[in-house]
Design a protein around this motif. Structure first.
Motif: not given
Length: 393
Positions: A63, A45-46, A48, A55-60
């Motif tokens: 985190e 799911t996450d 990256s 982008h979204y996956l890198s941010e998640r």
């Protein structure tokens, strides 16, 4: 399966038709479902790369990576998460410190103990430092009254718990002695982080290193705690991620801890450390310590009762590992035969050849314990030893 073992799927299997009794935890621990699920979920799911993408996956992914840093920081009692650097493991962490401190170590002394793993010996020798051991008595208790720190001593590097004997060194007292001489201290916590509560502020060490795979997390991920006092060390590795500005003439570095994390790390492995910490804290560290102490004491008592068994080390406090030999039976043969009985132990010198030399032996059989081991596992160990004895008498 009963107790905590039910959380570890690998322990449900049989070996040679017998329930697996895994007693090689000082080498690496098995993984609970929650850690396995965390790794799988991350890749599903996450996944990256971290810190470099908007982008979204890198941010998640970033985190979850940084959240793990906070968990590790809290787990070891660091003042803030910037004191926690992620590494490939204990060996990698020690090597990084050795490379960074090499100019001050070259031609000078590093004070160690006589029970160190090779990983806390070889890197200092590669930095051209001379090693000097704290004396110990015949039971392997450190003789702290005989600690010899001179103006040539530039670092004290000590294991918290011996990977061979299970002896627990008084790292706080050793640190106090070192600090009286303004000498920094590195603590190798590879064999203690999974067994004993740690508080680097209370210990007052300058560096602490540990491996994720010995605390129910993945291989290829580890921890280097660095006191703020050494936050401006020269990085041991260079590359992407650790730089602030790069030109062909000059490079400047990020603030800690990112300045010490060159390249793409083992992201999933590091995140798995957060999951392993969650797992241990859900059970309760005091509960884990009590359970392990009960099993360890039972095992040690049973082994000491056996006439043809020699148990090595008898220090004031012990945990984790027990090393022993059977009279007239080579340790390697014992390990092979125990395996056929479904009991996994380790044999050899356990990457501690100087200790073996001081004990005048080539190697030992080592049984090492984790939170999922039980007194029933110990009974299987003793039963196996008795069968081996019968084969040789």
């Amino acid at each position: 399966m009963t107790g905590f073992a039910k959380d570890f799927p690998i322990l449900a299997q049989k070996v040679y038709g017998k329930r697996l009794v895994y007693l090689d935890n000082a080498a690496t621990t098995q993984k609970p479902n929650s850690v396995i699920d965390t790794i799988s979920d991350f890749y599903k799911t996450d996944y990256s790369n971290i810190h470099r993408g908007v982008h979204y996956l890198s941010e998640r992914s970033s985190e979850r990576y940084e959240k793990t840093r906070e968990k590790v920081s809290d787990f070891i009692g660091a003042r803030n998460s910037s004191e926690v650097t992620f590494t490939a493991g204990t060996t990698d962490a020690i090597n990084q410190v050795a490379r960074s401190l090499e100019p001050s170590l070259r031609g000078n002394e590093v004070l160690v103990t006589g029970v160190e793993h090779h990983s806390n010996i070889v890197p200092w020798q590669m930095a051209e430092a001379k090693l000097k051991a704290i004396p110990m008595d015949e039971d392997c208790n450190l003789l702290l009254d005989s600690v010899d720190i001179t103006d040539k001593t530039k670092l004290v590097a000590i294991s918290h718990v011996s990977n061979v004997l299970g002896s627990v060194n008084d790292i706080k007292e050793i640190t106090e002695i070192a600090k009286d001489h303004d000498v920094p201290v590195l603590v190798d916590a590879a064999q203690s982080i999974q067994h004993l509560p740690l508080d680097v502020k209370d210990i007052d060490c300058d560096f602490l290193v540990a491996s994720g795979h010995k605390m129910y997390a993945s291989t290829g991920a580890g921890v280097l705690y660095t006191n703020d006092r050494f936050s401006d060390l020269m990085p041991a590795k260079g590359g992407g991620g650790m730089v602030d500005k790069v030109s062909l003439e000059k490079t400047t570095y990020q603030e800690p801890p990112l300045r010490y994390e060159a390249g793409t790390p083992h992201i999933a492995g590091i995140i798995s450390m957060g999951a392993s910490i969650d797992y241990m804290q859900k059970i309760g560290l005091e509960k884990i310590e009590k359970h392990e102490n009960d099993v360890y004491s039972y095992a040690r008592d049973r082994l000491l009762e056996m006439d043809n068994v020699t148990v090595y080390g008898n220090t004031t406090r012990m945990c984790g590992s027990i090393s022993f030999n059977l009279d007239q039976v080579h340790h390697y043969d014992v390990g092979l035969m125990m395996d056929k009985m479904g009991v996994a132990v380790r044999t050899g010198h356990h990457c501690a050849q100087p200790l073996m030399e001081s004990l005048t032996i080539e190697g030992t059989v080592r049984a090492s314990f984790a939170l999922y081991n039980t007194k029933e596992d110990v009974d299987r160990l003793i039963e196996g030893i008795e069968k081996v004895e019968m084969m040789y008498t």
